[in-house]
Write a protein that holds these residues in place. Structure first.
Motif, PDB file in Angstrom:
ATOM      1  N   CYS A 167     -33.486 -53.729  24.209  1.00 28.13           N
ATOM      2  CA  CYS A 167     -34.438 -52.615  24.154  1.00 28.13           C
ATOM      3  C   CYS A 167     -33.967 -51.509  23.211  1.00 28.13           C
ATOM      4  CB  CYS A 167     -34.669 -52.053  25.554  1.00 28.13           C
ATOM      5  SG  CYS A 167     -35.240 -53.268  26.743  1.00 28.13           S
ATOM      6  N   LYS A 225     -36.121 -50.117  21.132  1.00 26.81           N
ATOM      7  CA  LYS A 225     -37.277 -49.238  21.026  1.00 26.81           C
ATOM      8  C   LYS A 225     -38.049 -49.270  22.345  1.00 26.81           C
ATOM      9  CE  LYS A 225     -37.764 -49.838  16.020  1.00 26.81           C
ATOM     10  NZ  LYS A 225     -38.670 -50.223  14.909  1.00 26.81           N
ATOM     11  N   LYS A 226     -38.879 -48.248  22.561  1.00 21.54           N
ATOM     12  CA  LYS A 226     -39.589 -48.113  23.829  1.00 21.54           C
ATOM     13  C   LYS A 226     -40.539 -49.278  24.084  1.00 21.54           C
ATOM     14  CE  LYS A 226     -39.408 -43.054  24.042  1.00 21.54           C
ATOM     15  NZ  LYS A 226     -40.200 -41.798  24.099  1.00 21.54           N
ATOM     16  N   HIS A 227     -41.218 -49.738  23.034  1.00 24.53           N
ATOM     17  CA  HIS A 227     -42.185 -50.812  23.242  1.00 24.53           C
ATOM     18  C   HIS A 227     -41.488 -52.111  23.650  1.00 24.53           C
ATOM     19  CE1 HIS A 227     -41.032 -51.831  19.080  1.00 24.53           C
ATOM     20  NE2 HIS A 227     -41.488 -53.046  19.339  1.00 24.53           N
ATOM     21  N   LEU A 228     -40.245 -52.307  23.208  1.00 29.05           N
ATOM     22  CA  LEU A 228     -39.493 -53.489  23.624  1.00 29.05           C
ATOM     23  C   LEU A 228     -39.134 -53.407  25.104  1.00 29.05           C
ATOM     24  CD1 LEU A 228     -37.093 -54.010  20.573  1.00 29.05           C
ATOM     25  CD2 LEU A 228     -39.162 -55.300  21.152  1.00 29.05           C
ATOM     26  N   LEU A 263     -40.980 -51.970  27.377  1.00 24.34           N
ATOM     27  CA  LEU A 263     -42.216 -52.281  28.101  1.00 24.34           C
ATOM     28  C   LEU A 263     -42.522 -53.776  28.056  1.00 24.34           C
ATOM     29  CD1 LEU A 263     -44.463 -49.283  26.970  1.00 24.34           C
ATOM     30  CD2 LEU A 263     -43.250 -49.568  29.144  1.00 24.34           C
ATOM     31  N   ILE A 264     -42.269 -54.401  26.911  1.00 27.19           N
ATOM     32  CA  ILE A 264     -42.500 -55.843  26.791  1.00 27.19           C
ATOM     33  C   ILE A 264     -41.568 -56.611  27.724  1.00 27.19           C
ATOM     34  CG2 ILE A 264     -42.287 -57.832  25.243  1.00 27.19           C
ATOM     35  CD1 ILE A 264     -43.199 -56.018  22.960  1.00 27.19           C
ATOM     36  N   LYS A 265     -40.314 -56.199  27.751  1.00 25.01           N
ATOM     37  CA  LYS A 265     -39.329 -56.850  28.618  1.00 25.01           C
ATOM     38  C   LYS A 265     -39.721 -56.701  30.086  1.00 25.01           C
ATOM     39  CE  LYS A 265     -34.329 -57.183  29.302  1.00 25.01           C
ATOM     40  NZ  LYS A 265     -33.025 -56.898  28.688  1.00 25.01           N
TER      41      LYS A 265
END
Length: 226
Positions: A119, A121-124, A126-128
């Motif tokens: 992670c 970045k923030k979007h990673l 959330l994806i995780k």
């Protein structure tokens, strides 16, 4: 995989799926129902050995993520590294099922992919979290796999950068906690209360086990019926 295909054997669980189609949702696995609904076009039918072929694809794709996370080249040696996943007696037993093999493999694959995400970045993040939550909603054992792989990657990262390895491990633990909280609230407390009725097996498995003689007896009884 070929011996499993040639065996063409049905287990008690397979018969139960035919008699009670799309019954995973009663066991706290609504995303398994959704997955099977999609691949069968809304009609529950026995599509074996297609489920086993799909399993091979799912595990192969997730293995590529696993190999990349360990910074290995795609060669015979790196494939041997992930071979224990397929050679595990417990997983081979799961593959023997005609219907559950695909759902269990999907949960395993999503969990592997989730743990390989760093992670940055923030979007990673959330994806995780999203992948782990979906994996839990497919097969709850994803929790154990997530914990095991998180520690495995921590050991791998520790030799290169101790601080970074610890940070990634803490991120994974945060994902695990948040993912389980989401699963508990959305699936256990909302879905299985207001939308569906949990099966007796789900009720039994959801009980809190006390750390006494009676609690150990419950664990043993669950082990016997599993």
């Amino acid at each position: 995989m070929l011996p499993l295909i040639l065996a063409n054997f049905s287990y008690l669980d397979d018969a139960a799926r035919i008699n009670h189609p799309f019954g995973w949702r009663w066991e706290g696995r609504p995303f398994a129902d959704a997955f099977y609904y999609i691949i069968t076009g809304g009609t529950f039918i026995d599509i074996f050995p297609l489920t086993l072929i799909m399993t091979c694809i799912l595990i192969s794709v997730s293995s590529l993520f696993f190999i990349k996370r360990l910074s290995l080249d795609y060669n015979l040696f790196s494939y041997l590294v992930v071979l224990p996943i397929l050679c595990s007696p417990l997983f081979l037993e799961n593959l023997s099922f005609r219907n559950d093999n695909a759902t269990m493999s999907l949960a395993l694959g999503l969990t592997i992919i989730s743990t390989t995400i760093v992670c940055k970045k923030k979007h990673l993040f959330l994806i995780k979290l999203f992948l782990f939550f979906i994996a839990l909603g497919i097969y709850q054992t994803a929790l154990n796999i997530f914990i095991s792989l998180s520690f495995l990657f921590f050991i791998h990262d520790y030799k290169n950068n101790r601080i970074q390895a610890l940070k990634i491990l803490l991120q994974s633990f945060l994902i695990m906690i948040l993912g389980y909280i989401l699963y508990y609230i959305i699936i256990i407390k909302i879905y299985l209360v207001y939308i569906e009725t949990p099966s007796p097996y789900m009720k039994l498995m959801s009980q809190t086990v006390s750390l006494d003689k009676e609690g150990m007896k419950k664990v043993w009884n669950i082990f016997l019926i599993s």
